[in-house]
Design a protein around this motif. Structure first.
Motif, PDB file in Angstrom:
ATOM      1  N   ASP A  53       0.812  -1.216   0.000  1.00 45.23           N
ATOM      2  CA  ASP A  53       0.000   0.000   0.000  1.00 45.23           C
ATOM      3  C   ASP A  53       0.846   1.266   0.000  1.00 45.23           C
ATOM      4  O   ASP A  53       0.324   2.362  -0.269  1.00 45.23           O
ATOM      5  N   LYS A  85      -3.362   1.894  -7.906  1.00 44.38           N
ATOM      6  CA  LYS A  85      -3.603   2.278  -6.523  1.00 44.38           C
ATOM      7  C   LYS A  85      -2.470   1.867  -5.582  1.00 44.38           C
ATOM      8  O   LYS A  85      -2.284   2.488  -4.533  1.00 44.38           O
ATOM      9  N   ARG A  86      -1.724   0.829  -5.924  1.00 44.29           N
ATOM     10  CA  ARG A  86      -0.724   0.278  -5.006  1.00 44.29           C
ATOM     11  C   ARG A  86       0.192  -0.652  -5.785  1.00 44.29           C
ATOM     12  O   ARG A  86      -0.004  -0.915  -6.962  1.00 44.29           O
ATOM     13  N   ASN A 107      -0.977  -2.814  -8.688  1.00 44.44           N
ATOM     14  CA  ASN A 107      -2.166  -3.347  -7.997  1.00 44.44           C
ATOM     15  C   ASN A 107      -2.065  -4.816  -7.604  1.00 44.44           C
ATOM     16  O   ASN A 107      -2.925  -5.304  -6.876  1.00 44.44           O
TER      17      ASN A 107
END
Length: 320
Positions: A53, A85-86, A107
Motif C-alpha cells: 500500500d 492504486k498500489r 495493484n
C-alpha cells in the motif's frame, strides 16, 4: 619530513579508497532493479521496497561512472495513473524515437476480475516525469497462467520490440506494436506465447551475446533467503529455453535473497554488470532489500559463471 608525510597520506588514501564498499550502490530499500545506459549515463529503475500500500511511486537513479549516483524522485506515481492504486513494481524502460517508455506493474491483481496489471508511461527524458500512455493497463488479464507483473521490454536485433513478463511461475512473450499501445499477433495468430523454462518463478530478463539469446529469471520466494537467478540460452527470443544453471544466489557471509536482476553491457566492451537486489544479514523484514552491482563473466563456451556477490561492488567505469 613533508615528503614522507605526503607519501604516507597518499598510501593511506589509496588503500582507503580501494577498500571502500560500493554495495549497496545507493541508500534506501529498493528492489527489482533495471539497469540500462542512456546518453553516456548509467541508469537504474527499481521498485520502492515497502508494504504494497506504500508502493505508490517510482524513483530512478543515474550515474556517470557506476559509483556516484543521483536520485530522481517520483518519476511517476499513482496520482498520474488513474487505474493504479498500489504495488507499483519492477519498472522496465526503453528509448524509441527520442521518447522514453516506462513499463510497470500495479495493484498486484489476483484474478481477471480486478483492475490492474502492466502499464506503460511516456516521457521526453529518462528521469521523467512520466505520463500514463493509455489510461488503462496494457495487459490487465491473466494469459497462460501468468500474473501480469515483472515486465521486461526487449529490443531484438531485427528491430522488433517484445514484452516478456509474468509471475506465478509462468512467463509470456508478446510482440509490441509500433507505438507500444498494444500487441501484434505472431504468425499463428497467438498474441501471448508461453516460454516458461524449468524453475521459472518471476523476474525475466533477456540479452544477446555472440548471436545467442540469454534468458534469465528468478527462482524461489522473494521474501526468503534462497531467492536466486538462473538462465538458459537459445537461438531465438521464443526459445525453447532449457535451464542451464543458477548463477546468482545468497552468500551466508554477505547477504541473502539475491535475485530479481538485470544486466548492463558496456558499449564496445565485453564487460557485463549484473544489477540485483539482496537482503542484508541484519534484516528479517521481506521488504528490506537493497540494490547492488557486481561483475558478471562468461567461460570460453559462453556459459555464465557463478556471480560472486560482494560488499566492494564495482569500481568506477565512466562511459566514453
Amino acid at each position: 619530513m613533508k615528503k614522507h608525510y605526503l607519501l604516507l597520506l597518499f598510501t593511506f588514501t589509496t588503500a582507503f579508497l580501494s577498500a571502500q564498499n560500493n554495495n549497496p550502490v545507493f541508500p534506501g530499500w529498493y528492489a527489482d532493479p533495471e539497469g540500462i545506459i542512456f546518453d553516456k549515463e548509467y541508469w537504474i529503475f527499481p521498485t520502492y521496497s515497502a508494504p504494497f500500500d506504500e508502493q505508490v511511486f517510482l524513483d530512478a537513479f543515474s550515474s556517470p561512472d557506476l559509483v556516484t549516483w543521483k536520485k530522481h524522485e517520483r518519476i511517476i506515481d499513482t496520482a498520474e495513473v488513474s487505474w493504479a492504486k498500489r504495488a507499483m513494481w519492477a519498472p522496465s524502460i526503453i528509448e524509441k524515437d527520442e521518447k522514453y517508455y516506462l513499463f510497470f506493474g500495479a495493484n498486484d491483481i489476483q484474478s481477471d476480475k480486478e483492475l490492474g496489471g502492466i502499464g506503460v508511461a511516456i516521457s521526453d527524458t529518462p528521469g521523467g516525469p512520466y505520463k500514463d500512455l493509455l489510461g488503462k493497463p496494457l495487459i490487465g488479464k491473466f494469459h497462460n497462467g501468468a500474473q501480469p507483473i515483472d515486465q521486461f521490454v526487449f529490443h531484438d536485433k531485427d528491430g522488433q520490440y517484445y514484452l516478456i513478463y509474468g509471475g506465478w511461475k509462468h512467463c509470456n512473450i508478446a510482440k509490441l506494436n509500433d507505438d507500444f499501445t498494444g500487441f501484434i499477433p505472431f504468425e499463428d495468430g497467438v498474441v501471448f506465447k508461453e516460454i516458461t523454462p524449468e524453475g521459472y518463478v518471476e523476474g525475466p530478463f533477456m540479452f544477446i551475446r555472440n548471436g545467442k539469446y540469454y534468458f534469465m529469471w528468478s527462482e524461489g520466494g522473494w521474501t526468503g533467503p534462497n531467492y536466486s537467478v538462473a538462465y538458459a540460452i537459445a537461438d531465438s527470443p521464443l526459445g525453447p529455453f532449457k535451464r542451464i544453471d543458477k548463477i546468482l544466489q545468497q552468500d551466508p557471509n554477505i547477504a541473502t535473497g539475491a535475485g530479481h536482476h538485470s544486466v548492463i553491457k558496456v558499449p564496445n566492451e565485453d564487460t557485463y554488470y549484473i544489477v540485483y537486489h539482496r537482503r542484508p544479514l541484519t534484516e528479517t523484514d521481506g521488504n528490506s532489500r537493497e540494490t547492488c552491482i557486481d561483475i558478471m563473466k562468461f567461460d570460453d563456451n559462453g556459459h555464465i559463471l557463478p556471480v560472486k556477490i560482494t560488499e566492494e561492488g564495482v569500481g568506477a567505469n565512466p562511459l566514453q
